[in-house]
Design a protein around this motif. Structure first.
Motif, mmCIF file in Angstrom:
data_model
loop_
_atom_site.group_PDB
_atom_site.id
_atom_site.type_symbol
_atom_site.label_atom_id
_atom_site.label_comp_id
_atom_site.label_asym_id
_atom_site.label_seq_id
_atom_site.Cartn_x
_atom_site.Cartn_y
_atom_site.Cartn_z
ATOM 1 N N GLY A 43 -6.000 50.484 29.758
ATOM 2 C CA GLY A 43 -6.495 49.115 29.765
ATOM 3 C C GLY A 43 -5.410 48.095 29.478
ATOM 4 O O GLY A 43 -5.683 46.891 29.441
ATOM 5 N N GLU A 44 -4.187 48.567 29.295
ATOM 6 C CA GLU A 44 -3.090 47.675 28.942
ATOM 7 C C GLU A 44 -2.483 47.038 30.196
ATOM 8 O O GLU A 44 -2.628 47.547 31.315
ATOM 9 N N ASP A 45 -1.830 45.906 30.001
ATOM 10 C CA ASP A 45 -1.142 45.209 31.084
ATOM 11 C C ASP A 45 -0.082 46.128 31.698
ATOM 12 O O ASP A 45 0.637 46.831 30.986
ATOM 13 N N ILE A 46 0.026 46.139 33.027
ATOM 14 C CA ILE A 46 0.949 47.039 33.731
ATOM 15 C C ILE A 46 2.395 46.784 33.322
ATOM 16 O O ILE A 46 3.172 47.722 33.094
ATOM 17 N N ASP A 47 2.791 45.526 33.219
ATOM 18 C CA ASP A 47 4.169 45.211 32.841
ATOM 19 C C ASP A 47 4.455 45.658 31.413
ATOM 20 O O ASP A 47 5.578 46.092 31.104
ATOM 21 N N VAL A 48 3.473 45.548 30.543
ATOM 22 C CA VAL A 48 3.636 46.008 29.170
ATOM 23 C C VAL A 48 3.820 47.525 29.148
ATOM 24 O O VAL A 48 4.688 48.059 28.452
ATOM 25 N N ARG A 49 3.000 48.232 29.922
ATOM 26 C CA ARG A 49 3.105 49.693 29.975
ATOM 27 C C ARG A 49 4.444 50.126 30.568
ATOM 28 O O ARG A 49 5.072 51.077 30.098
ATOM 29 N N THR A 50 4.887 49.423 31.607
ATOM 30 C CA THR A 50 6.169 49.749 32.232
ATOM 31 C C THR A 50 7.311 49.566 31.245
ATOM 32 O O THR A 50 8.209 50.405 31.140
ATOM 33 N N THR A 51 7.284 48.470 30.491
ATOM 34 C CA THR A 51 8.316 48.217 29.490
ATOM 35 C C THR A 51 8.275 49.273 28.393
ATOM 36 O O THR A 51 9.313 49.718 27.893
ATOM 37 N N ALA A 52 7.070 49.687 28.013
ATOM 38 C CA ALA A 52 6.930 50.725 26.991
ATOM 39 C C ALA A 52 7.562 52.029 27.464
ATOM 40 O O ALA A 52 8.245 52.722 26.699
ATOM 41 N N LEU A 53 7.353 52.385 28.718
ATOM 42 C CA LEU A 53 7.943 53.601 29.276
ATOM 43 C C LEU A 53 9.464 53.487 29.330
ATOM 44 O O LEU A 53 10.185 54.445 29.007
ATOM 45 N N ASP A 54 9.967 52.323 29.735
ATOM 46 C CA ASP A 54 11.418 52.095 29.758
ATOM 47 C C ASP A 54 12.014 52.246 28.358
ATOM 48 O O ASP A 54 13.095 52.812 28.181
ATOM 49 N N THR A 55 11.303 51.725 27.363
ATOM 50 C CA THR A 55 11.782 51.788 25.982
ATOM 51 C C THR A 55 11.745 53.213 25.446
ATOM 52 O O THR A 55 12.667 53.661 24.764
ATOM 53 N N ASP A 88 -0.577 62.945 33.054
ATOM 54 C CA ASP A 88 -2.027 62.927 33.211
ATOM 55 C C ASP A 88 -2.558 61.545 33.590
ATOM 56 O O ASP A 88 -3.761 61.378 33.794
ATOM 57 N N LEU A 89 -1.670 60.560 33.663
ATOM 58 C CA LEU A 89 -2.114 59.210 34.018
ATOM 59 C C LEU A 89 -2.588 59.171 35.468
ATOM 60 O O LEU A 89 -2.257 60.043 36.274
ATOM 61 N N ASP A 90 -3.341 58.163 35.787
ATOM 62 C CA ASP A 90 -3.925 58.016 37.122
ATOM 63 C C ASP A 90 -2.821 57.870 38.177
ATOM 64 O O ASP A 90 -2.112 56.868 38.221
ATOM 65 N N ARG A 91 -2.668 58.901 39.033
ATOM 66 C CA ARG A 91 -1.590 58.883 40.019
ATOM 67 C C ARG A 91 -1.784 57.775 41.048
ATOM 68 O O ARG A 91 -0.818 57.203 41.555
ATOM 69 N N GLU A 92 -3.016 57.469 41.366
ATOM 70 C CA GLU A 92 -3.266 56.414 42.352
ATOM 71 C C GLU A 92 -2.821 55.059 41.810
ATOM 72 O O GLU A 92 -2.352 54.207 42.555
ATOM 73 N N GLN A 93 -2.956 54.883 40.493
ATOM 74 C CA GLN A 93 -2.487 53.637 39.884
ATOM 75 C C GLN A 93 -0.963 53.569 39.962
ATOM 76 O O GLN A 93 -0.389 52.506 40.179
ATOM 77 N N TRP A 94 -0.327 54.722 39.806
ATOM 78 C CA TRP A 94 1.133 54.762 39.924
ATOM 79 C C TRP A 94 1.578 54.304 41.305
ATOM 80 O O TRP A 94 2.576 53.596 41.448
ATOM 81 N N LEU A 95 0.841 54.715 42.312
ATOM 82 C CA LEU A 95 1.222 54.370 43.676
ATOM 83 C C LEU A 95 1.130 52.865 43.918
ATOM 84 O O LEU A 95 1.836 52.318 44.757
ATOM 85 N N LYS A 96 0.251 52.201 43.181
ATOM 86 C CA LYS A 96 0.105 50.751 43.344
ATOM 87 C C LYS A 96 1.198 49.993 42.595
ATOM 88 O O LYS A 96 1.437 48.817 42.881
ATOM 89 N N HIS A 97 1.830 50.649 41.617
ATOM 90 C CA HIS A 97 2.811 49.967 40.765
ATOM 91 C C HIS A 97 4.098 50.784 40.741
ATOM 92 O O HIS A 97 4.282 51.673 39.913
ATOM 93 N N GLU A 98 4.979 50.482 41.672
ATOM 94 C CA GLU A 98 6.193 51.278 41.849
ATOM 95 C C GLU A 98 7.087 51.269 40.617
ATOM 96 O O GLU A 98 7.654 52.295 40.235
ATOM 97 N N ARG A 99 7.217 50.114 39.966
ATOM 98 C CA ARG A 99 8.077 50.039 38.777
ATOM 99 C C ARG A 99 7.544 50.928 37.657
ATOM 100 O O ARG A 99 8.309 51.585 36.955
ATOM 101 N N MET A 100 6.243 50.954 37.483
ATOM 102 C CA MET A 100 5.660 51.804 36.458
ATOM 103 C C MET A 100 5.888 53.280 36.791
ATOM 104 O O MET A 100 6.200 54.093 35.918
ATOM 105 N N CYS A 101 5.744 53.625 38.049
ATOM 106 C CA CYS A 101 5.984 54.996 38.498
ATOM 107 C C CYS A 101 7.432 55.404 38.205
ATOM 108 O O CYS A 101 7.694 56.479 37.658
ATOM 109 N N ASP A 102 8.378 54.541 38.556
ATOM 110 C CA ASP A 102 9.792 54.838 38.314
ATOM 111 C C ASP A 102 10.080 54.971 36.820
ATOM 112 O O ASP A 102 10.835 55.852 36.398
ATOM 113 N N ALA A 103 9.475 54.081 36.028
ATOM 114 C CA ALA A 103 9.701 54.119 34.582
ATOM 115 C C ALA A 103 9.148 55.398 33.965
ATOM 116 O O ALA A 103 9.753 55.984 33.069
#
Length: 393
Positions: free
Chosen positions: A133-145, A164-179
């Motif tokens: 339920g968290e903001d995508i950019d926040v989650r991406t930054t958390a993964l980078d950190t 175990d995260l939603d793979r389809e959501q990853w496909l929509k957010h490339e930066r989060m997937c890379d992180a």
């Protein structure tokens, strides 16, 4: 008469009097080593109270100060150990969803500057990364950190929840997937390889080529030599030829402690060595109730009537320090006879007792290799010192 003009002195910024003036000067001169260093020192002298002020500047999109991350790093890097708890608290306060996204993101990034080994901070950042339920950019930054932090033990294993995260959501957010994959790659050697391999399998065979590519890169960061064949057997292996070859190169060049290999992987490794030594038809398998035979192979020797086939059986013992005793070697010789093999090879990462070595010397159909001899042979065959037998690792 013309008068000579005095050369103008190089303009230097006036010494700022207030924190606002200091931040403005830093935004203009902070990256200039000569002029900026005294300014950074003055900012650090303000202490931890400046942390929420800096984060607030980010929140408001202050046009005069774009170096918040550098400023926080300067303040946190040399923090007094007694003040670490307070600094962490100031940053964690800014993680609340009541604050704008920009402020939260800068606070998350700051944790890598002084709290990379702090398990409580790691736990907090991981929670943000896994929260659907968290903001995508926040989650991406958390993964980078998290990729820059140093989780250990159970907390490191919890990183596998990323898979175990939603793979389809990853496909929509490339930066989060890379992180996400970057984080797992950075910590791959801290993770339990068997669980990582199981969790990664759906990505290696996923319909989306981008996910497959990232999964192959992750394999290159952690897998043993026994995984190489699996890479080439993937359904879409031809489409990822370059990525697979890159992963294989990383696997083949990574330092390997032979004691870290699983028993079956060690057997496969010895089989690979035998192949490079010229043995033919090297087969590794589970030869149950057959005297502990781990591999079979053959070679040709020049005899009186020409090339003669010589069948070998192989037994491998991946022991840390336990020496192989005479009884074990005698049993293997009996197996050579029972299998009607011409010769037998016994390989261990440890050593042999005096009795075992004396008995082996008396057997013409037996060759034994100790851990020290194995390392010498690996250096001779593969021309690299990447292999070790480290009992303390």
């Amino acid at each position: 008469m013309s008068s000579k003009r005095k050369p103008r002195s190089k303009a230097t910024p006036e010494e700022p009097q207030t924190l606002d003036e200091l931040l403005k000067e830093l935004s203009e001169h902070g990256l200039n080593f000569v002029v900026g260093e005294p300014l950074w020192d003055r900012l650090a002298a303000h202490g931890l109270d400046v942390i929420p002020i800096l984060l607030e500047r980010t929140e408001k999109g202050d046009k005069h100060f774009k170096l918040v991350d550098i400023a926080l790093k300067r303040i946190l890097e040399n923090i007094d150990p007694d003040l670490r708890g307070r600094a962490s608290g100031l940053l964690q306060t800014s993680l609340a969803r009541t604050f704008p996204r920009e402020r939260r993101i800068e606070a998350i990034k700051a944790f890598s500057h002084a709290f990379a080994q702090d398990s409580l901070c790691q736990e907090r950042i991981l929670h943000l990364a896994l929260d659907p339920g968290e903001d995508i950019d926040v989650r991406t930054t958390a993964l980078d950190t998290l990729a820059k932090m140093e989780p250990a033990g159970v907390l490191a294993e919890r990183l596998l929840a990323i898979l175990d995260l939603d793979r389809e959501q990853w496909l929509k957010h490339e930066r989060m997937c890379d992180a996400a994959f970057l984080c797992l790659r950075r910590h791959a050697l801290r993770l339990p390889s068997k669980r990582l391999r199981v969790g990664l399998e759906p990505f290696l065979t996923h319909a989306n080529p981008r996910l497959r590519s990232r999964a192959i890169a992750l394999v290159g960061a952690y897998a043993d030599v026994d995984f190489i064949e699996h890479l080439f057997a993937l359904p879409d292996a031809p489409a990822h030829r370059e990525e697979i070859l890159d992963a294989v190169a990383k696997i083949s060049s990574r330092p390997i402690n032979l004691l870290s290999l699983r028993p079956e992987a060690f057997e496969a490794f010895i089989a690979r060595l035998l192949t490079h030594m010229g043995f033919l038809d090297v087969k590794v398998g589970c030869f149950t109730q057959d005297g502990g035979v781990d591999a079979t192979c053959h070679q040709f020797r020049q005899g009186f009537s020409g090339a003669e086939r010589e069948d070998w059986i192989v037994q491998c013992k991946r022991y840390k320090e336990k020496p192989i005793d005479e009884a074990t070697v005698r049993q293997f010789v009996d197996t050579i006879t029972a299998r009607r093999a011409h010769r037998g090879l016994f390989v261990t990462t440890s050593s042999y007792t005096g009795g075992a070595m004396a008995f082996a010397d008396s057997q013409q159909n037996l060759k034994i290799i100790s851990g020290e001899q194995l390392l010498n042979r690996l250096l001779e065959v593969f021309k690299t010192k990447r292999y070790s037998i480290d009992v303390h690792a």
